[in-house]
Design an enzyme around this catalytic site. Structure first.
Site, mmCIF file in Angstrom:
data_model
loop_
_atom_site.group_PDB
_atom_site.id
_atom_site.type_symbol
_atom_site.label_atom_id
_atom_site.label_comp_id
_atom_site.label_asym_id
_atom_site.label_seq_id
_atom_site.Cartn_x
_atom_site.Cartn_y
_atom_site.Cartn_z
ATOM 1 C CE LYS A 1 -3.786 -2.413 0.049
ATOM 2 N NZ LYS A 1 -3.267 -3.786 -0.036
ATOM 3 C CG ASN A 2 -0.665 4.816 -1.744
ATOM 4 O OD1 ASN A 2 -0.893 3.757 -2.313
ATOM 5 N ND2 ASN A 2 -0.968 5.984 -2.285
#
EC number: 2.6.1.59
Length: 378
Positions: free
Chosen positions: A182-183
């Site tokens: 994920k980011n």
């Protein structure tokens, strides 16, 4: 691969904070780093209450528990999603009613929702694919009309917005992920956002293994007792320490990812204009977080050939979800409706490398490799 699809990274003080947690002698869950992360996320995104979890899967399982689902209750969700979205509710005995994707985007086709609602429907679970918002006004209006609970699967959607509102703050409940893909990452990790006050007190009990432990340590109850069902949903302080360091660098992480996403989009636009490949469509109401950059090939054979073409150049590109309505586990339980758009994304979507430490030179290699494939493939 020389250019992987994803690479975990250090953004700031991760190792320093982990050392601080060890030195403080508090490694189990719900310590200072956990509480700091929760407060940060509540304030930044206007969440009613935030509880860190071991994963987004765990957050979804908590949401399903909060609904008190009974066998035969129905939950609406897209077929083009990860198994966790469905498993959380199947574990409670619910029947999953799958919604097709939109022709324009992998998100659920909201126009189909109302026709699928029955007296057994309890919840709608919109998945914000690639950090791009579903049409939340339409979804929330249906939920109000039919007395349904909306659980946003915002696993990919931190720092994404719908008409200026943060995703994960709109539904009654929401799940975020901090998985290493994920980011913002913590290795494994997630968050349950509780935006409807009627769920807040019980959510904390479920989170603390069915006990009132958190309330006891706040001095709100005289005894620490088993009061409900629950499980071990809390992450360790090591996870929270790593996550806090990432959250502190969120603006820098997001600026870098947005730059990378826009570079892909601009460089590959000529291929899209020539009809050689499909690029992501972003609805006017959505401000996305550059979580995924995907291409749409003509068919599964072209996609596999593209993946092999990139692999030959030491570049790892990957496809994504296999539709759940066609899965070995759930196909026999699906009601038989064809979901052609979801199947299209299943067969044609490919994701390009996109991660914080991807260099401009590496990204240019990916762009040139993709361009060379479509220059000779047809």
């Amino acid at each position: 691969m020389r250019i992987p699809f994803n690479k975990p990274f250090l953004a700031g003080r991760e190792l320093d904070y982990i050392q601080q947690a060890v030195t403080a002698g508090k490694l189990s869950g719900n310590g200072g780093f956990t509480q700091h992360c929760q407060a940060f996320l509540e304030q930044r995104y206007g969440l009613g209450k935030a509880l860190l979890t071991t994963s987004a899967t765990a957050a979804l399982e908590m949401a399903a528990l909060l609904l008190d689902l009974q066998p035969g209750d129905e939950v609406l969700m897209p077929s083009f999603t990860f198994t966790s979205t469905a498993n959380a509710f199947v574990l409670r005995g619910a029947r999953i009613v799958f919604v097709d994707s939109s022709p324009a985007h992998p998100n659920m086709d909201v126009a189909q929702l109302e026709s699928l609602i029955t007296p057994r429907t309890r919840a709608i679970v919109p998945v914000h694919y690639a950090g791009v918002a579903c049409d939340m006004d339409a979804i929330m209006a249906l939920a109000t009309r039919y007395n349904l609970v909306v659980i946003e699967d915002a696993a990919q959607a931190i720092e994404s917005f719908y008409r200026g509102r943060p995703l994960g703050s709109i539904g009654h409940l929401a799940a975020f992920s901090f998985h290493e893909t994920k980011n913002v990452i913590a290795g494994e990790g997630g968050l349950l956002a509780i935006n409807d006050p009627r769920f807040a007190a019980r959510a904390e009990v479920l989170w603390e293994k069915g006990t009132n432990r958190a309330a006891f340590f706040r001095g709100e109850t005289a005894k620490y007792q088993w009061v409900d069902v629950g499980s071990s949903f809390l992450p360790s302080e090591l996870t929270a320490a790593y996550l806090l360091a990432q959250l502190e660098e969120l603006p820098r992480i997001q600026a870098r990812r947005q730059q990378q996403w826009q570079r892909y989009h601009a460089a590959l636009q000529p291929l899209a204009a020539a009809g050689r490949v499909g690029l992501p469509t972003i609805p006017a109401y959505a401000a996305h977080n550059a979580h995924i950059f995907y291409l749409l090939c003509a068919n599964s054979f072209e996609r596999q050939a593209l993946i092999q073409h990139l692999a030959a150049r030491d570049i790892l590109a990957v496809f994504h979800y296999q539709t759940l309505h066609n899965s070995p586990f759930y196909a026999a339980r699906h009601d038989g409706r064809p979901l052609p758009c979801a199947t299209h994304y299943d067969e044609c979507l490919v994701r390009l490398p996109l991660f914080f430490t991807l260099t401009e030179a590496e990204q240019q290699e990916v762009i040139e490799a993709v361009s060379s494939f479509f220059a000779v493939s047809r």
